[in-house]
Every structure is written in structure tokens, then in C-alpha cells.
Design a protein around this motif. Structure first.
Motif, PDB file in Angstrom:
ATOM      1  N   ARG A 114       0.831  -1.205   0.000  1.00 22.65           N
ATOM      2  CA  ARG A 114       0.000   0.000   0.000  1.00 22.65           C
ATOM      3  C   ARG A 114       0.871   1.262   0.000  1.00 22.65           C
ATOM      4  O   ARG A 114       0.632   2.216  -0.767  1.00 22.65           O
ATOM      5  CB  ARG A 114      -0.929   0.009   1.212  1.00 22.65           C
ATOM      6  N   LEU A 117       2.507   1.801  -3.515  1.00 19.65           N
ATOM      7  CA  LEU A 117       1.602   2.310  -4.535  1.00 19.65           C
ATOM      8  C   LEU A 117       1.156   3.742  -4.228  1.00 19.65           C
ATOM      9  O   LEU A 117       0.919   4.537  -5.137  1.00 19.65           O
ATOM     10  CB  LEU A 117       0.411   1.374  -4.679  1.00 19.65           C
ATOM     11  N   GLY A 121       1.548   7.030  -6.637  1.00 15.39           N
ATOM     12  CA  GLY A 121       0.479   8.002  -6.844  1.00 15.39           C
ATOM     13  C   GLY A 121       0.894   9.418  -6.518  1.00 15.39           C
ATOM     14  O   GLY A 121       0.545  10.371  -7.238  1.00 15.39           O
ATOM     15  N   ALA A 126      -2.250   9.962  -8.764  1.00 17.44           N
ATOM     16  CA  ALA A 126      -3.108   8.837  -8.407  1.00 17.44           C
ATOM     17  C   ALA A 126      -4.077   8.542  -9.543  1.00 17.44           C
ATOM     18  O   ALA A 126      -4.657   9.442 -10.139  1.00 17.44           O
ATOM     19  CB  ALA A 126      -3.876   9.147  -7.122  1.00 17.44           C
ATOM     20  N   VAL A 131      -1.330  -1.000 -12.965  1.00 13.16           N
ATOM     21  CA  VAL A 131      -0.461  -1.793 -12.095  1.00 13.16           C
ATOM     22  C   VAL A 131      -0.285  -3.197 -12.657  1.00 13.16           C
ATOM     23  O   VAL A 131      -1.266  -3.890 -12.951  1.00 13.16           O
ATOM     24  CB  VAL A 131      -1.046  -1.872 -10.659  1.00 13.16           C
ATOM     25  N   SER A 214      -6.674  -1.276  -2.862  1.00 14.98           N
ATOM     26  CA  SER A 214      -7.403  -0.371  -3.766  1.00 14.98           C
ATOM     27  C   SER A 214      -6.664  -0.075  -5.059  1.00 14.98           C
ATOM     28  O   SER A 214      -6.812   1.006  -5.637  1.00 14.98           O
ATOM     29  CB  SER A 214      -7.718   0.958  -3.048  1.00 14.98           C
ATOM     30  N   CYS A 215      -5.900  -1.061  -5.556  1.00 16.72           N
ATOM     31  CA  CYS A 215      -5.218  -0.928  -6.848  1.00 16.72           C
ATOM     32  C   CYS A 215      -5.420  -2.218  -7.646  1.00 16.72           C
ATOM     33  O   CYS A 215      -4.566  -3.119  -7.601  1.00 16.72           O
ATOM     34  CB  CYS A 215      -3.732  -0.652  -6.674  1.00 16.72           C
TER      35      CYS A 215
END
Length: 219
Positions: A114, A117, A121, A126, A131, A214-215
Motif C-alpha cells: 500500500r 503504490l 500516486g 493517483a 499496475v 485499492s489498486c
């Protein structure tokens, strides 16, 4: 398994199935995977063809680290924009963690992913990058087979048939197949197919991990 017709060009450096998308390589078609990256983007939710050619964040996971390389451009013409490695602070030695089949589920790994990433962003915007990730090497089953040359649209079926015939224990319902074609120096009418197999459950586990931060995976 379906691949678009490949276009010859110099092979990209490794960065980061049925139906993977092909990428070019020198002198021979390259079918969606290198020794480092297995291209699963067409199988995964969240992939948008309109984002091809934009920013890609390639993520390589290990029990002790999360490595990220950010690039732009199409395969064969990519430009490296950024790269970094974040350590994973496990409660036990990385060697012991790696020996466990559930090491991808470690909370420390998810937290580090997290952070990695989020760093991408903050540096590049972002939501502006796709990915990709690599299948961990210990989860790959790699084979070298020889297959006859055929039209690009027929090579998928030729490789799948060769895999079913020659690889003991190959189960299409439980494994994802990807491959790279290389010239056979002993026979101009045949290819050498480097075949990569990965368990569908492991692919699903990787997909779940990236969704948790959340990716969604694109490749």
C-alpha cells in the motif's frame, strides 16, 4: 487462449492466461510473458485498453521487499521513469516467511505494498497508472517445448496442444498458461516455446491482494 498477431521489434527489458495480450520481441513473436513478468491483464478486471501506452507500475513482491518500476510507452519502446524498493518489516526472518505458502497474506507485506503504490500516486498522479505484477518465481512451472511454425492466429492452439501432450500434470482448469516463442536454431520450421504455468488460485490470491490496497491489477 487467444493472442493478437505479434509485431516484431526488440524485446523489452523484463519489468513486470488464457487470452494474454502479446508483446513484441526480436526475430520472433513474444506471447505476453517474459522470464520476469507474466501478462495476465486481459484476464483481470480493471484493465482498460485505452490506458495502454500510459504509465505502468510494475510490482515485484518478495517476502522481504516490494520493488516497483514505473515506465511509460508501449512494449519495445518503454522508458523507465522511476524505481524503488521498500523493505517489508516481518516479525520473522524472510527465509522462514518465504517457506510458508501463505506469505502473500502477511499483513506486513500488504501494508508495504500500500505504501509503495501510494508513493507512485504521489509522484506520478493517483489513478494515472496501470499496475502490473510478477508471478513469484517459486510459483512458476517452466517448460521448454518444440512446436511447428504456424500462422500467428494458430500458434495459441499449437502451444496448448503441445503442453497437454508433453507436460505431465498440466491441468488447464487449474493452471494459467503463458508462453514465449524463440527460434529453433536446429530447424527453421519450428519454434522453441518457453511455457510458463501458474496456479489459478495463486493468480486469484495476487488479484485479491492488490484489490485489498485499492489498486486492481491490470497485468
Amino acid at each position: 487462449i487467444t493472442h493478437p498477431s505479434p509485431a516484431p521489434s526488440p524485446a523489452p527489458s523484463p519489468a513486470p492466461s488464457p487470452a494474454p495480450t502479446s508483446a513484441p520481441a526480436s526475430a520472433s513473436p513474444r506471447h505476453s510473458a517474459s522470464s520476469a513478468w507474466s501478462t495476465l491483464r486481459s484476464r483481470l478486471a480493471g484493465w482498460s485498453p485505452s490506458r495502454r501506452g500510459g504509465l505502468k507500475a510494475g510490482v515485484f513482491l518478495r517476502p522481504e521487499s516490494v520493488a516497483v518500476a514505473v515506465s511509460s510507452g508501449e512494449p519495445g519502446g518503454e522508458r523507465l521513469l522511476d524505481h524503488f524498493i521498500l523493505p517489508v518489516h516481518q516479525e520473522e526472518p524472510a527465509a522462514e516467511t518465504a517457506a510458508k505458502p501463505d506469505w502473500l497474506q502477511a499483513p506486513a507485506l500488504k501494508n508495504t505494498l500500500r505504501k509503495a503504490l501510494q508513493r507512485v500516486g504521489s509522484r506520478h498522479g493517483a489513478g494515472r497508472f496501470e499496475v502490473w505484477t510478477a508471478i513469484p518465481w517459486q510459483d512458476l512451472d517452466i517448460h521448454l517445448l518444440t512446436v511447428p511454425k504456424a500462422a500467428p492466429a494458430e500458434m495459441n492452439g499449437a502451444v496448448a496442444w503441445a503442453a497437454r501432450k508433453n507436460i505431465d500434470g498440466f491441468e488447464p482448469g487449474k493452471q494459467v498458461l503463458d508462453f514465449v516463442l524463440r527460434p529453433d536454431p536446429a530447424d527453421n520450421n519450428r519454434w522453441r516455446a518457453v511455457i510458463f504455468l501458474a496456479g489459478r488460485e495463486r493468480v486469484a490470491e495476487l488479484r485479491k491482494l492488490f484489490l485489498a490496497v485499492s489498486c486492481p491489477l491490470g497485468g
